[in-house]
Motif scaffolding. Structure first.
Motif, PDB file in Angstrom:
ATOM      1  N   TYR A  31      66.549  72.577 103.114  1.00 37.69           N
ATOM      2  CA  TYR A  31      65.249  73.049 102.600  1.00 37.69           C
ATOM      3  C   TYR A  31      65.049  74.523 102.951  1.00 37.69           C
ATOM      4  CZ  TYR A  31      64.109  68.042 102.316  1.00 37.69           C
ATOM      5  OH  TYR A  31      64.099  66.688 102.032  1.00 37.69           O
ATOM      6  N   GLN A  32      65.281  74.834 104.230  1.00 38.29           N
ATOM      7  CA  GLN A  32      65.095  76.213 104.698  1.00 38.29           C
ATOM      8  C   GLN A  32      66.117  77.142 104.062  1.00 38.29           C
ATOM      9  OE1 GLN A  32      67.409  77.837 107.114  1.00 38.29           O
ATOM     10  NE2 GLN A  32      66.219  79.704 106.791  1.00 38.29           N
ATOM     11  N   GLN A  33      67.347  76.660 103.920  1.00 41.95           N
ATOM     12  CA  GLN A  33      68.415  77.516 103.380  1.00 41.95           C
ATOM     13  C   GLN A  33      68.128  77.907 101.936  1.00 41.95           C
ATOM     14  OE1 GLN A  33      71.423  74.751 104.511  1.00 41.95           O
ATOM     15  NE2 GLN A  33      71.793  75.707 106.494  1.00 41.95           N
ATOM     16  N   VAL A  34      67.566  76.993 101.160  1.00 44.89           N
ATOM     17  CA  VAL A  34      67.223  77.312  99.782  1.00 44.89           C
ATOM     18  C   VAL A  34      66.040  78.281  99.742  1.00 44.89           C
ATOM     19  CG1 VAL A  34      66.304  76.380  97.625  1.00 44.89           C
ATOM     20  CG2 VAL A  34      68.105  75.160  98.830  1.00 44.89           C
ATOM     21  N   LEU A  35      65.020  78.005 100.535  1.00 49.75           N
ATOM     22  CA  LEU A  35      63.808  78.845 100.505  1.00 49.75           C
ATOM     23  C   LEU A  35      64.125  80.281 100.922  1.00 49.75           C
ATOM     24  CD1 LEU A  35      61.353  76.223 101.985  1.00 49.75           C
ATOM     25  CD2 LEU A  35      61.318  77.118  99.649  1.00 49.75           C
ATOM     26  N   GLU A  36      65.019  80.419 101.887  1.00 47.20           N
ATOM     27  CA  GLU A  36      65.394  81.758 102.355  1.00 47.20           C
ATOM     28  C   GLU A  36      65.994  82.586 101.215  1.00 47.20           C
ATOM     29  OE1 GLU A  36      68.563  82.190 105.432  1.00 47.20           O
ATOM     30  OE2 GLU A  36      66.932  83.103 106.568  1.00 47.20           O
ATOM     31  N   LYS A  37      66.753  81.913 100.349  1.00 47.02           N
ATOM     32  CA  LYS A  37      67.358  82.617  99.203  1.00 47.02           C
ATOM     33  C   LYS A  37      66.294  83.153  98.258  1.00 47.02           C
ATOM     34  CE  LYS A  37      71.830  80.416  99.206  1.00 47.02           C
ATOM     35  NZ  LYS A  37      72.426  79.135  98.960  1.00 47.02           N
ATOM     36  N   TYR A  38      65.144  82.489  98.234  1.00 51.37           N
ATOM     37  CA  TYR A  38      64.046  82.951  97.378  1.00 51.37           C
ATOM     38  C   TYR A  38      63.082  83.862  98.141  1.00 51.37           C
ATOM     39  CZ  TYR A  38      65.697  79.836  93.790  1.00 51.37           C
ATOM     40  OH  TYR A  38      66.479  79.234  92.839  1.00 51.37           O
ATOM     41  N   GLY A  39      63.499  84.284  99.340  1.00 49.59           N
ATOM     42  CA  GLY A  39      62.708  85.258 100.093  1.00 49.59           C
ATOM     43  C   GLY A  39      61.534  84.674 100.858  1.00 49.59           C
ATOM     44  N   ALA A  40      61.523  83.358 101.029  1.00 47.99           N
ATOM     45  CA  ALA A  40      60.414  82.736 101.753  1.00 47.99           C
ATOM     46  C   ALA A  40      60.850  82.313 103.151  1.00 47.99           C
ATOM     47  CB  ALA A  40      59.899  81.521 100.993  1.00 47.99           C
ATOM     48  N   SER A  41      59.945  82.473 104.105  1.00 46.12           N
ATOM     49  CA  SER A  41      60.204  81.993 105.460  1.00 46.12           C
ATOM     50  C   SER A  41      59.595  80.593 105.594  1.00 46.12           C
ATOM     51  CB  SER A  41      59.581  82.934 106.483  1.00 46.12           C
ATOM     52  OG  SER A  41      58.182  82.970 106.274  1.00 46.12           O
ATOM     53  N   VAL A  42      59.966  79.892 106.633  1.00 49.36           N
ATOM     54  CA  VAL A  42      59.439  78.528 106.803  1.00 49.36           C
ATOM     55  C   VAL A  42      58.870  78.319 108.202  1.00 49.36           C
ATOM     56  CG1 VAL A  42      61.131  77.585 105.171  1.00 49.36           C
ATOM     57  CG2 VAL A  42      61.573  77.437 107.624  1.00 49.36           C
ATOM     58  N   VAL A  43      57.935  77.398 108.305  1.00 49.64           N
ATOM     59  CA  VAL A  43      57.519  76.855 109.601  1.00 49.64           C
ATOM     60  C   VAL A  43      57.641  75.335 109.521  1.00 49.64           C
ATOM     61  CG1 VAL A  43      55.982  78.734 110.290  1.00 49.64           C
ATOM     62  CG2 VAL A  43      55.076  76.864 108.912  1.00 49.64           C
ATOM     63  N   LEU A  44      58.087  74.742 110.620  1.00 48.94           N
ATOM     64  CA  LEU A  44      58.214  73.280 110.669  1.00 48.94           C
ATOM     65  C   LEU A  44      56.885  72.671 111.090  1.00 48.94           C
ATOM     66  CD1 LEU A  44      61.527  72.064 112.301  1.00 48.94           C
ATOM     67  CD2 LEU A  44      60.928  72.336 109.901  1.00 48.94           C
ATOM     68  N   LEU A  45      56.550  71.570 110.436  1.00 51.18           N
ATOM     69  CA  LEU A  45      55.283  70.906 110.730  1.00 51.18           C
ATOM     70  C   LEU A  45      55.537  69.454 111.157  1.00 51.18           C
ATOM     71  CD1 LEU A  45      53.292  72.234 107.636  1.00 51.18           C
ATOM     72  CD2 LEU A  45      53.426  73.239 109.914  1.00 51.18           C
ATOM     73  N   PRO A  46      56.060  69.263 112.374  1.00 48.90           N
ATOM     74  CA  PRO A  46      56.366  67.907 112.831  1.00 48.90           C
ATOM     75  C   PRO A  46      55.092  67.095 113.073  1.00 48.90           C
ATOM     76  CG  PRO A  46      56.669  69.473 114.609  1.00 48.90           C
ATOM     77  CD  PRO A  46      56.355  70.282 113.399  1.00 48.90           C
ATOM     78  N   PRO A  47      55.219  65.763 113.125  1.00 45.43           N
ATOM     79  CA  PRO A  47      54.055  64.906 113.346  1.00 45.43           C
ATOM     80  C   PRO A  47      53.304  65.319 114.608  1.00 45.43           C
ATOM     81  CG  PRO A  47      56.007  63.580 112.879  1.00 45.43           C
ATOM     82  CD  PRO A  47      56.463  64.989 113.003  1.00 45.43           C
ATOM     83  N   GLN A  48      52.040  65.484 114.498  1.00 48.76           N
ATOM     84  CA  GLN A  48      51.196  65.841 115.648  1.00 48.76           C
ATOM     85  C   GLN A  48      49.773  65.396 115.388  1.00 48.76           C
ATOM     86  OE1 GLN A  48      51.038  70.369 115.723  1.00 48.76           O
ATOM     87  NE2 GLN A  48      52.542  70.040 114.098  1.00 48.76           N
ATOM     88  N   LYS A  49      48.866  65.741 116.294  1.00 51.08           N
ATOM     89  CA  LYS A  49      47.472  65.297 116.146  1.00 51.08           C
ATOM     90  C   LYS A  49      46.892  65.789 114.830  1.00 51.08           C
ATOM     91  CE  LYS A  49      46.155  64.967 120.977  1.00 51.08           C
ATOM     92  NZ  LYS A  49      45.467  65.623 122.093  1.00 51.08           N
ATOM     93  N   THR A  50      46.254  64.885 114.110  1.00 48.78           N
ATOM     94  CA  THR A  50      45.761  65.238 112.768  1.00 48.78           C
ATOM     95  C   THR A  50      44.670  66.310 112.821  1.00 48.78           C
ATOM     96  OG1 THR A  50      44.254  63.363 112.849  1.00 48.78           O
ATOM     97  CG2 THR A  50      46.348  63.013 111.725  1.00 48.78           C
ATOM     98  N   ILE A  51      44.028  66.466 113.969  1.00 45.93           N
ATOM     99  CA  ILE A  51      42.972  67.497 114.054  1.00 45.93           C
ATOM    100  C   ILE A  51      43.549  68.910 113.935  1.00 45.93           C
ATOM    101  CG2 ILE A  51      41.165  66.232 115.319  1.00 45.93           C
ATOM    102  CD1 ILE A  51      42.367  67.642 117.886  1.00 45.93           C
TER     103      ILE A  51
END
Ligand code: MN
Length: 234
Positions: free
Chosen positions: A23-43
């Motif tokens: 996912y990240q490798q493809v997005l990087e080719k389109y010039g986008a950076s990523v942040v991971l959003l692992p399961p955490q408190k819904t608040i």
């Protein structure tokens, strides 16, 4: 800079986050950076959504069937209720912000369920005779055909039929009222939907991130998603 949020899974035994790097490798080719959003408190969801320009609900395990008022059946795989709850919260705020959303595989099922739809817990326990949707081939191989019926998706890929890979044993049973059918496989299974009330909120049952290197339709899906996300940074 365009920042895309990627949902991800959790390996509780190893205490590790889980996501294929594609996912990240493809997005990087389109010039986008990523942040991971692992399961955490819904608040935390509301403020996190405010920091990103687009959101991808990624692939992963099954969704707990209590979400659509079913008891777990024999064919149900591993579920992670914490991930389910977290992603439903992310979706709520992402829709409120009209954030571009690309929902892939588990992600397209999750959004459908959160909006009131349902899925087959296991396609092969359903009464219909479905094709092989868990392919025995690498991800870059597009094993089955989908017919694209929705004008928004047709416009993006500039085709009415495409070949896709397939790594799912669950599938859409009832599509949520606010979603429109966008593509079907030859056995009649829904393989993509569009939420027409948003600029870009699309779900696909296949994994375009695994075919984006060579397949024009997969490239077009990412290009179009990133184009929408880029508008948020202006
Ligand atoms: Mn499939």
């Amino acid at each position: 800079m365009t920042i895309i949020g990627l949902s991800c899974g959790m390996d509780y035994k190893e205490n590790c986050f889980q996501l294929r790097a594609s996912y990240q490798q493809v997005l990087e080719k389109y010039g986008a950076s990523v942040v991971l959003l692992p399961p955490q408190k819904t608040i935390f969801a509301k403020e996190i959504i405010a920091t990103i320009d687009g959101l991808i609900f990624t692939g992963g395990g099954d969704i707990a069937p209590l979400y659509w008022q079913e008891e777990p059946q024999k064919g149900l795989g591993a579920v992670d209720p914490k991930r389910d709850n977290w992603e439903v919260a992310l979706l709520k705020y992402a829709l409120r912000a009209s954030l571009p959303i690309l929902a892939i595989c588990r992600g397209m099922q999750l959004v459908n369920i959160a909006m009131g739809g349902s899925v087959w817990q296991d396609l092969y326990c359903a009464e219909k005779n479905y094709l092989q949707h868990m392919q025995n081939a690498p991800g870059w191989h597009s094993s089955h055909t989908v017919t694209v019926i929705h004008p928004q998706l047709q416009k993006i890929i500039n085709k009415k039929e495409m070949q896709v890979n397939s790594f799912h044993h669950q599938g859409i049973k009832c599509l949520a009222k606010n979603l429109e059918a966008a593509a079907y496989s030859k056995d009649g299974l829904l393989e993509a939907w569009v939420a027409p009330q948003y600029d870009f909120c699309i779900g696909v049952q296949w994994h375009p991130e695994l075919t984006a290197e060579n397949d024009a339709s997969s490239k077009a899906i990412f290009a179009s998603f990133i184009r929408e996300a880029n508008k948020r940074t202006c």
